[in-house]
Structure formats: C-alpha cells, structure tokens
Design an enzyme around this catalytic site. Structure first.
Site, short mmCIF file in Angstrom:
data_model
loop_
_atom_site.label_atom_id
_atom_site.label_comp_id
_atom_site.label_asym_id
_atom_site.label_seq_id
_atom_site.Cartn_x
_atom_site.Cartn_y
_atom_site.Cartn_z
N TYR A 126 -4.77 -5.97 -14.79
CA TYR A 126 -5.38 -5.22 -15.76
C TYR A 126 -5.52 -5.70 -17.20
O TYR A 126 -4.54 -6.20 -17.49
CB TYR A 126 -4.77 -3.63 -15.75
CG TYR A 126 -5.21 -2.83 -16.81
CD1 TYR A 126 -6.32 -2.07 -16.62
CD2 TYR A 126 -4.82 -2.93 -18.00
CE1 TYR A 126 -6.76 -1.08 -17.50
CE2 TYR A 126 -5.27 -1.85 -19.26
CZ TYR A 126 -6.16 -1.13 -18.91
OH TYR A 126 -6.77 -0.27 -19.75
N GLU A 214 -12.30 -2.46 -21.37
CA GLU A 214 -11.65 -2.52 -20.17
C GLU A 214 -11.86 -3.30 -19.08
O GLU A 214 -13.19 -3.28 -18.58
CB GLU A 214 -11.21 -0.94 -19.83
CG GLU A 214 -10.20 -0.95 -18.62
CD GLU A 214 -10.00 0.51 -18.41
OE1 GLU A 214 -8.95 1.17 -18.82
OE2 GLU A 214 -10.95 1.33 -17.61
#
Length: 405
Positions: A126, A214
């Site tokens: 992530y 993101e």
C-alpha cells in the site's frame, strides 16, 4: 475533485510512473479494438475493471438497474486469460449497477470500463500521499498490507503503517524514499525500483495539486518491477484553474445532481441522510450547526455553506437546493454577520421566501453586526419564520417543529 482510475494512470504515465497498462472503453463497440491493441503489445491476460468513484469494486456486485433483485455478476473487477470471457464480463458490467460498501445500496451505473493487462506478481503493498493538516505537511504512508483498506489496517494493525512527513521547505528527499523502502523490507532491484517509483509519484502528486494519491495495491512483479495496479487521485478544487487538463476529467455522472446544481451557484453543498435542511455561512459554523442539531435530537439533511456574502440570490439558490431534497421537513438558517450585515441577510431571506414557495417550517438565527435589527425585520415581515437568538435555541426549535410535522 475525484477522477477515475484510468484517468489517474494517464496522469501518472506523464511522470514516468510505472502503471498497469490498459485501455478505457465506454461502449461494447470499442471492446474488440481495445483487446487487439493490448494483444499487439504482447498482453494475453486481461482484467476487466468497472470505473466508478468508489472503492471495493472487486468485492462489489453488479445488478440490473431496472430490477435490483436481479444479480448479474459477482465482482466489478474480473481477471481472465480468455478473450470471450473478458467480453462476457464487460457486457455484464457496462451499463449496469455496481453496488459496493462505499456506494451504499443505491450503487453506481458503470459507464466506463478499463480493460487492462493481467500481471503476475509476488507481493502487494500500500502507498498513499495526502496532506496532514495537523502537521501542515504532506505525509507519505506505506504498508506491507496492500490490497486492504488502509482504514482497516489502521484499526487492526496500526504498527504496519509507515509514515514519512515531507517538509515543504526542502521537499521530498532521497533518504526518505530509501527509509520507506527499508521499512517495507525491500531488497535488491525491488528496493531500487521502489525508490525511483516513489520519487516520481511524489512529483506527480505535488505538480498536479492533488489532495490524495493512493496506490492500492502497489505490486512487486515476479521480476522485481514496481507497478501501480490501481490508482486513486483527488484534487484541490481551488487549484483546478491551474490544471484545465485535469478539470476536463470531471465526470458529472459520478456526482450527486444536487451537488452539481449547487456548484453552479458557487454554493458548497453535500447531501446527507437527515431531515433538517441547513443554510449556513462558513464551513466551520456549518459543521458546528450540524453537530448541535444532532445533540438536540435532529438529523441534518445537508451541509450547505453559502459563503461570506450571503444575499438574496445566494439565499434563494440555497432554498432551491435544500428544498429539492424530498427528505427535508424543516430548515435552519444560521448566519453570522461578520463580512455581511445581519439586516442585509434578513432582507435577503425575506425576499427569497416571497419569491420561492417554501412549504416547510423555517427557523432563523442571525448573530453579529446588526443582529437586533435583523431579528425585528424577520418578526415584522408577516412571514412564517421562527426566530432564535442562540444556536442552541435554534436547534431546539427546529427539532421541536419536526416533532409536530
């Protein structure tokens, strides 16, 4: 402003950020051409991705919009090595309703698909960049828990989130990129490729005035390349005048109709699920107004900031937007007269109500410059206003009115 995954990847490509290859289509007539182009690039594994402004697409469900009890497909993201199967997935997604945990039960109609390459990879990570308002710095967050919502990781295993703050005076430094790579346990080519990736990614974030970037998941391929398998970007609306190319990405189909209408009048509006319409000047006061309505036992139906210069036009447009929501059973107007005098606001409210059919009770609380004169004007207007002196009194009055409706 939010954009789709395929649009975010178009931007990242301009900064040489390695991303999953793919082609966006808006009709099934474009499918065969997209597949042929991908095959010409040596791609023989395919992922069909629904494009909506919400997360959880892979675990979502596709329904027939005309009959929401008819489940068409499990999942809004599908992998296959078979072209015909990819086409079948695409036909079941495009034009139908995708429901995820983020869309709520109403879901979103899929109007664009992203046909991408299927990648073999050994690890999901992530990576996210956003503004930490408390620190007044951008913060980069990384985690070994890729493919999982960062909120869930923060709640269950916060120790697995690595954070690196960027000093705006000196910018993102190479040693910080290496620190993140070490924190993720990367070695060899994966380490070098990650450092190169994050440096380019941060430049893309900063140059485009993004408010969020993101990558989830960020993958390490079997040959140690680092690629963005997904990409989410949000942008600061106040900076879009500098980025016409990005502003052109706006997809009105993904925005609430009332929010689009409000933006035409420069009103900041967000629809909520309650029944008390709120008309306030200033974002902070709007938040406080919604809080005190909740404390008084009510439920706010919206966030509506009419700005510092509330007048007849802004108030009238505010009424139109609020009353377009059938759930609204009462309206609370809470204006602080600082930039604008309260008596001018009061006259604007009176004039607006005379011109617009307001068929729900209205509670008005004005405070600040000429508040006493404003209260007298409202009480002597002959119109059906309930006037309050304090915010607490206003919230109690509007909830009491609701109890009688």
């Amino acid at each position: 402003m939010k954009i789709h995954e395929y649009q975010a990847k178009e931007i990242l490509k301009k900064y040489a950020v390695p991303v999953q290859d793919g082609i966006a289509i808006k009709s099934m007539n474009e499918f065969d051409s997209a597949i042929q182009q991908l095959q010409a690039r040596g791609i023989n594994q395919f992922v069909v991705k629904s494009q909506i402004h919400a997360g959880g697409r892979g675990k979502g469900k596709i329904y027939n919009p005309a009959n929401r009890d008819e489940l068409i497909l499990e999942g809004g993201v599908k992998f296959t090595t078979d072209v015909q199967k990819a086409k079948d997935y695409a036909s079941k997604m495009l034009g139908n309703l995708l429901v995820t945990h983020q869309t709520g039960a109403e879901g979103k109609i899929v109007q664009t698909l992203f046909i991408t390459e299927g990648l073999d990879y050994k690890k999901e990570l992530y990576l996210g960049i956003l503004l930490d308002r408390a620190a007044s710095k951008n913060v980069i967050m990384a985690s070994t828990e890729g493919g999982v919502e960062i909120e869930k990781v923060a709640e269950e295993t916060p120790e697995k989130i690595i954070k690196e703050w960027v000093d705006p005076a000196i910018g993102f430094q190479g040693f910080q990129a290496r620190k993140l790579a070490f924190g993720l346990g990367l070695e060899g080519n994966a380490f070098k490729n990650f450092v190169n990736f994050i440096l380019k990614l941060y430049k893309a974030y900063e140059d485009t005035d993004a408010s969020l970037l993101e990558i989830n998941p960020l993958v390490i391929t079997n040959d140690d390349r680092i690629l963005a398998l997904d990409a989410k970007m949000n942008f600061d609306d106040n900076a879009l005048f500098r980025h016409k190319d990005i502003a052109d990405y706006r997809d009105l189909n993904e925005e609430a109709p009332l929010e689009i209408e409000a933006s035409k009048y420069n009103l900041n509006y967000i629809k909520l699920d309650g029944n008390v319409g709120c008309m306030v000047n200033g974002a902070g006061l709007a938040m406080a107004t919604m809080d005190i309505i909740k404390l008084a036992g009510g439920e706010p139906a919206n966030f509506l900031d009419v700005g510092g210069g509330a007048n007849k036009e802004t108030v009238a447009n505010g009424f139109k937007i609020i009353l377009s929501d059938p759930n609204v059973k009462a309206i609370l107007i809470n204006i602080f007269g600082g930039i604008v005098r309260c008596d001018r606001v009061a006259q604007g409210v009176i004039d607006a109500v005379k011109e617009i059919e307001v068929n729900v009770p209205v509670v008005v609380r004005l405070d600040g410059t000429n508040a006493i004169e404003a209260k007298e004007m409202l009480e002597n207007s002959g119109l059906n206003f309930s006037v309050a002196s304090t915010l607490k009194e206003a919230a109690e009055k509007v909830t009491n009115v609701l109890a009688k409706v």
